[in-house]
Design an enzyme around this catalytic site. Structure first.
Site, PDB file in Angstrom:
ATOM      1  N   MET A  14     -42.023   0.076   2.729  1.00 24.63           N
ATOM      2  CA  MET A  14     -41.930   1.362   3.419  1.00 24.63           C
ATOM      3  C   MET A  14     -42.306   1.315   4.899  1.00 24.63           C
ATOM      4  SD  MET A  14     -43.327   3.673   0.231  1.00 24.63           S
ATOM      5  CE  MET A  14     -43.026   5.278   0.945  1.00 24.63           C
TER       6      MET A  14
ATOM      7  N   ASP B   3     -51.327   5.809  12.641  1.00 28.64           N
ATOM      8  CA  ASP B   3     -51.372   4.351  12.535  1.00 28.64           C
ATOM      9  C   ASP B   3     -50.176   3.698  13.202  1.00 28.64           C
ATOM     10  OD1 ASP B   3     -53.737   4.030  11.078  1.00 28.64           O
ATOM     11  OD2 ASP B   3     -52.729   4.572   9.221  1.00 28.64           O
TER      12      ASP B   3
ATOM     13  N   LYS C 206     -58.135  12.180   1.755  1.00 27.75           N
ATOM     14  CA  LYS C 206     -57.670  12.380   3.135  1.00 27.75           C
ATOM     15  C   LYS C 206     -56.259  12.951   3.167  1.00 27.75           C
ATOM     16  CE  LYS C 206     -56.137   9.645   7.132  1.00 27.75           C
ATOM     17  NZ  LYS C 206     -54.672   9.590   6.876  1.00 27.75           N
ATOM     18  N   ASN C 207     -55.340  12.325   2.424  1.00 30.12           N
ATOM     19  CA  ASN C 207     -53.941  12.741   2.518  1.00 30.12           C
ATOM     20  C   ASN C 207     -53.700  14.123   1.916  1.00 30.12           C
ATOM     21  OD1 ASN C 207     -53.275  10.387   3.843  1.00 30.12           O
ATOM     22  ND2 ASN C 207     -52.616   9.309   1.997  1.00 30.12           N
TER      23      ASN C 207
END
Length: 436
Positions: free
Chosen positions: A342, A121, A22-23
Site C-alpha cells: 500500500m 508520514d 490514534k486512527n
C-alpha cells in the site's frame, strides 16, 4: 530535536495497557463538527497528532474542555468559518494528515469545507482522490489552487447517490460517510472501508441520530437526516500499539501481558504473529506473551514454500504493523517475505536494521526478504533516526533487543503516535532515557 538513549539486551516483565486508538481518534474528533450539541469522548490518546487536531478544532471555534485523563467534551455551536480561509489555517492544516477529515463534516453542515494539502508520514504518495471524488458524487463543487496547494468543496446542499469507491480508503470512507449523513436522500457506498475504527465512527453517528446500515461490511447505506445530536463515545484500544507490544515481548524474550485489548476487534493480528512462531495467549480480554527463551520459528506454507506476509484492507493485515513484523522476523528461525503493497517508501528504514546486523534483502520498494538469526547473533547497538511513526517504533524494539547502547533521533515521529512511550516502557523494565 529529541533523542532516545536505549540500553538494550534486557528482559522486560509486567503488564502494559494500550492507549486509545490514534486512527480512530482522528475520525471521531472530526465528527464533533456535525452537531451543535455536546459530544463527550473518552480514552483519547495524549499524542502529538491527536493534540494537533484538538488545537485545530479549538481554532475553528469548537469549545473544548478536558474533564479527566483522556476525556474531553466538544461543542461546535459557534464554528468560525472565516478561519478556514485564513493564512493561519493554511499553516495549521498542513501539519497533520488527519485534518483532511474535517472537510466532509464542514461541507455537510455549513456548505463548504477547505483544507491545505496535509502532511503526515513520509511513506510515499497518499492520494486524496477518493475523498474528493466521493464528495463530488454527493453534489459538491471542487476547486484546487495549485499555487498554494489548497483544496475546497462547496455545495448549497448534498444529495444522496450510489458510488463505487476506487479504493477502500479508511479516511476517504470516513469523510464521505460524515458528509452523507446530512445529505438529502439515500447514499450507498460500495467498496467502503470496514476497519473497526470506521465501524466505531458509524456506531457513534448512529447514536447521534444518523441512519447508517451495513456497518462492518463493504457496503454502507446511509439515509440522510436533517440534524444530529450529542452523544458520548469511548475509543477502542490501539491495535497497532497492541501489535507493537507483542513484537517487543518476542524480540526481548520477555513475559508480558497486554491488558484490555478488545480481542473481537483485532482481526488477523494475533494469527499473523503466531505464523512467526510467537505464542499469543488469550486470557479474558488480555493478551499474554510468555518468555520465548528458546526463540520462535517461522511457519512455512503447506507446500514448503517461504511464508509471505502482506498488507491488505480490513479484514486483511494492517500495513501499520508490517514494520513490526519485519523487525521481529530478524531474530526468528527461518525466513519470510514481507510485501508492503500500500505504501511505496515504508520499507526504506531496513538499511538501519542492516547496519545493526540484520539479514535483510530489499528486493524493491515494496518487498523485503528477512533471514532470521534465531538469536544466535544479536543485533548491534547503533545511532539512527526515526523516519516515521511505525518505523520509529520498530527501530525502538530493535534497540531494546540489541546489546549495547543505541540512540534514536527525531523521536517526535514516535511521539506522534505513542503516548508517553518511554515512561510506560520503563515501568516494565526497559532501560530508556529521553534526551532533549
Amino acid at each position: 530535536m529529541g533523542t532516545f538513549k536505549i540500553e538494550g539486551g534486557h528482559q522486560l516483565k509486567g503488564k502494559i495497557q494500550p492507549q486509545g486508538a490514534k486512527n480512530e481518534a482522528l475520525q471521531i474528533l472530526c465528527a464533533v463538527l456535525l452537531t451543535p450539541e455536546l459530544v463527550t469522548i473518552n480514552n483519547i490518546p495524549d499524542i502529538i497528532d491527536v493534540n494537533k487536531l484538538i488545537n485545530l478544532l479549538k481554532k475553528l471555534g469548537v469549545k473544548v474542555e478536558n474533564i479527566g485523563k483522556g476525556s474531553y467534551t466538544f461543542q461546535a455551536d459557534e464554528v468560525n468559518l472565516e478561519y478556514l480561509e485564513s493564512d493561519a489555517f493554511k499553516i495549521d492544516g498542513r501539519g497533520l494528515r488527519g485534518s483532511i477529515m474535517i472537510v466532509g463534516p464542514l461541507l455537510a453542515r455549513f456548505g463548504k469545507g477547505y483544507i491545505p494539502k496535509p502532511g503526515g508520514d513520509k511513506i510515499g504518495r497518499r492520494r486524496l482522490d477518493t475523498h474528493f471524488e466521493g464528495l463530488i458524487n454527493l453534489g459538491a463543487k471542487f476547486r484546487y489552487s495549485k499555487e498554494d496547494q489548497f483544496y475546497g468543496v462547496e455545495a448549497e446542499y448534498l444529495t444522496g447517490t450510489y458510488m463505487l469507491l476506487e479504493e477502500a480508503s479508511v479516511t476517504g470512507t470516513a469523510n464521505i460517510v460524515m458528509a452523507a449523513v446530512l445529505a438529502r436522500g439515500t447514499t450507498t457506498i460500495y467498496n467502503a472501508a470496514c476497519e473497526p475504527y470506521l465501524q466505531q465512527l458509524c456506531k457513534m453517528l448512529n447514536r447521534m441520530g444518523a441512519k447508517i446500515s451495513g456497518v462492518g461490511s463493504n457496503m454502507l447505506i446511509i439515509e440522510g437526516v436533517k440534524a444530529l445530536g450529542g452523544t458520548e463515545h469511548r475509543m477502542l484500544p490501539d491495535m497497532i500499539e497492541i501489535g507493537s507490544w507483542i513484537g517487543l515481548a518476542a524480540m526481548t524474550k520477555s513475559e508480558l501481558t497486554i491488558t484490555n485489548v478488545s480481542w473481537d476487534d483485532l482481526g488477523v493480528i494475533p494469527s499473523v504473529f503466531r505464523k512467526l512462531g510467537i505464542t499469543v495467549e488469550k486470557q479474558g480480554d488480555d493478551i499474554h506473551i510468555p518468555a520465548h527463551t528458546n526463540g520462535y520459528e517461522i511457519q512455512s506454507y503447506i507446500d514448503g514454500s517461504i511464508l509471505t506476509i502482506s498488507d491488505a484492507p480490513w479484514p486483511g493485515f494492517t500495513p501499520d504493523l508490517l514494520s513490526i513484523i519485519l523487525v521481529v522476523a530478524t531474530q526468528a528461525r527461518g525466513s519470510v517475505l514481507i510485501h508492503q503493497k500500500m505504501f511505496e517508501s515504508r520499507l526504506f528504514f531496513v538499511d538501519k536494521l542492516i547496519d545493526m546486523g540484520a539479514k535483510i534483502i530489499l528486493c524493491d520498494p515494496h518487498r523485503a526478504t528477512v533471514i532470521g538469526h534465531d538469536f544466535k547473533s544479536t543485533l548491534k547497538a547503533t545511532t539512527m533516526t526515526s523516519p516515521d511513526i511505525r518505523a520509529g517504533v520498530s527501530l525502538l524494539i530493535a534497540a531494546l533487543s540489541a546489546k549495547g547502547t543505541s540512540t534514536i533521533q527525531n523521536i517526535e515521529q514516535i511521539d506522534r503516535g505513542y503516548e508517553n512511550i518511554d515512561s510506560r516502557l520503563r515501568a516494565i523494565g526497559a532501560k530508556i532515557e529521553r534526551v532533549d
